[in-house]
Structure formats: structure tokens, C-alpha cells
Design a protein around this motif. Structure first.
Motif: not given
Length: 326
Positions: A44-56, A58-64, A76-78, A90-93
């Protein structure tokens, strides 16, 4: 440092693989209502999926994020630390946020939760702690907890990051199928790779057309046909009648078979030795289909026909090689 022998290395490796395999197997029982809810929110998302995470994480989040983006879910990853210093813009409602943290309490991620909530962007968490701050704030929490890390010290993220990665792949595949995402859609996300070329290139994109088509008319001698084959360099020539309609094809293979017979190349007519009703391919078909036909029939070239069966081109194995289809 203790002295190691080859068996010790192998034992450690096998143990790590076993632990991580068990962590993956445990995920099957967690594809539950929370997982379904996460899929529904993303669909149902009208925008984009923003993935975030710290450290390892974050690396996994980048790949996801990359996997989602290449399978039909814009993503995209933030970095959560950068988000606190300007990248929240970079993140919207209209977006959905997937936050990854094994503990569920990573400070850099928790810091931006109030901002995500105020913005109104739905939050999906991937944590190893269902009672954590992150899990409680999420509209859906994907349980990626593990019994033990593959690291014997229990410190380096190993089985936990593997479980998170696999859960991310499961999410991406479920969404891919729900969207009816096709191989051609995938190719548009990968135009530079060999897969993209195989799925996007049409025969018409790489065929020889116009004066570059090897072509002789009925009544041409075999020697004249051989001259055309030599000039055009495709290892074959098409044969057409007086109206330009293709009636046959003469290839290097036909030549070898013909030379086994007592014939005179200067007097034998091409229509007497050509192959009638030879294999052709449509110009609008994938170049990969031409490759499959050539490999199956063990031939090196094909005439190309248009929508109404008219001769419009020719293609050979070298064309496919140059185009990167092979």
C-alpha cells in the motif's frame, strides 16, 4: 595463539554453517500475521521503502534495500546516524520505513523513531527482541532472533545477520510475486548485465538488414551464391524468388553436403541445392530465442522475417556474441 591443524579449521567452519542453517530453519515458523501485515503495508506504500540500520545491520539493510529495488519495490538505504544530521529529509510521509536492529534498542535508530512517527510514515521492524523499543513502535515486527551466534564468543553478528538477510529476501520475494513482477521487469532494473541483455535485446536490435542481408535470387549459380556468402560474411545466404519472397537458405553446412556430390559449382543452380522451409526467427523475438534455436539445431545463422513472413534481416552466432547475449 593456539596451534591449529587442518581438521580444526574444518570443524569450526562446519559448526558455523550448522548454526546458521538452524537459524534460517527457525524463520519458517515466523512467517505469520506480522509478516503478512508487513507485506500489506509495503504493497500500500505510495512512496518508497526506506531501510535503515546501524553497523552490521546497516550492511544487511543495504542489501535488502537493493534486493527490494531490483524486484519491483522502489527502495533505498538511509544511515540512521546521517538521518540525525540532515538525511531525515530523504524520508516522506508517503514512505514505509524498515528499521533493523538485533537488540531493537540501537541508540542511533531509536533516536529517529519519534521523527518517523511524527511524519506518519509506517514503521516495520526487524529485530531479535520482540519486547524492544523498536518492535513496540512498529506496525509489524519481523522476528529475526537466533538461539546463538555462529561466533564462538557470541559477539560477532553472524547467524543473526544471516537470519535478517534471509528474512529480507523472503519479504522481497513475497512482494515480487504479489506484484506479478516478470523477468522482463527484472531486466529493466539490470540493463547493463548479461541477464538484462538476454531479456531485453530483440533480434531486430542486432540483425543485419537492408543491403547487408545475404541474398540471391533463384537462377543464381552455386558459385554466385558462394560469392554472396563470402561478401556478407554470415556463413549463409537466403534465396528469394522474383518477387523477393524467401524460398530457401544455403549455409556452410549445405555447402559441405553439396561438395560430397559430383556437381559443377559454375552450372548448378542454387535452388537445386538450397534448403527449403529452413528455420527462421521473427524480428520482434528475443535475441536469446535465436541463440536457443541455433544451439538446439546446431546451426550458426538464421534468416529474420517480419510480421507477415517477409525477409527483413539475418543474424548469426557472432552477432549474438558481440551483443553479449552469449
Amino acid at each position: 595463539m593456539t596451534e591449529q591443524n587442518p581438521d580444526d579449521f574444518r570443524t569450526s567452519a562446519v559448526r558455523a554453517i550448522r548454526i546458521e542453517r538452524e537459524a534460517i530453519e527457525a524463520l519458517e515458523g515466523r512467517i505469520d500475521d506480522q509478516f503478512t501485515r508487513a507485506c500489506e503495508v509495503i504493497m500500500g506504500c505510495q512512496g518508497r521503502v526506506v531501510v535503515t540500520g546501524m553497523g552490521k545491520s546497516g550492511h544487511i539493510g543495504n542489501k535488502i534495500a537493493a534486493t527490494l529495488a531490483s524486484t519491483g519495490t522502489p527502495s533505498f538505504f538511509v544511515h540512521p546516524g546521517e538521518a540525525s544530521h540532515g538525511d531525515m529529509g530523504m524520508i516522506t510521509s508517503q514512505d514505509v520505513v524498515i528499521a533493523i536492529s538485533n537488540s531493537g534498542n540501537t541508540s542511533e535508530v531509536v533516536t529517529i523513531l519519534p521523527l518517523i512517527k511524527r511524519m506518519g510514515a509506517p514503521l516495520i521492524s526487524m529485530t531479535g527482541n520482540a519486547n524492544s523499543t523498536l518492535a513496540r513502535e512498529a506496525v509489524a515486527n519481523l522476528d529475526v532472533s537466533v538461539a546463538v551466534e555462529a561466533c564462538p564468543l557470541g559477539l560477532a553478528p553472524t547467524s543473526s545477520t544471516t537470519a535478517t538477510l534471509v528474512m529480507g529476501d523472503a519479504l522481497a520475494v513475497a512482494l515480487l510475486e504479489a506484484r506479478g513482477f516478470s523477468a522482463e521487469d527484472f531486466a529493466f532494473s539490470h540493463p547493463g548485465g548479461s541477464l538484462g541483455r538476454r531479456l531485453l535485446l530483440r533480434v531486430s536490435d542486432i540483425m543485419h538488414a537492408g543491403d547487408r542481408i545475404p541474398r540471391v535470387t533463384e537462377g543464381t549459380t552455386l558459385s554466385g551464391a558462394l560469392l554472396e556468402i563470402s561478401m556478407k560474411g554470415l556463413g549463409m545466404t537466403t534465396v528469394v524468388d522474383a518477387d523477393g519472397a524467401m524460398t530457401g537458405i544455403f549455409t556452410d553446412g549445405d555447402l559441405r553436403r553439396t561438395l560430397d556430390k559430383p556437381i559443377d559449382v559454375h552450372t548448378t543452380l542454387i535452388e537445386d541445392v538450397m534448403t527449403r522451409n529452413g528455420k527462421t526467427i521473427r524480428a520482434d523475438h528475443l535475441a536469446a530465442e535465436a541463440l536457443n534455436i541455433m544451439e538446439e539445431l546446431k546451426i550458426n545463422a538464421l534468416p529474420v522475417i517480419g510480421e507477415h513472413g517477409e525477409l527483413v534481416g539475418a543474424i548469426n552466432m557472432h552477432d549474438l556474441l558481440r551483443a553479449g547475449v552469449i
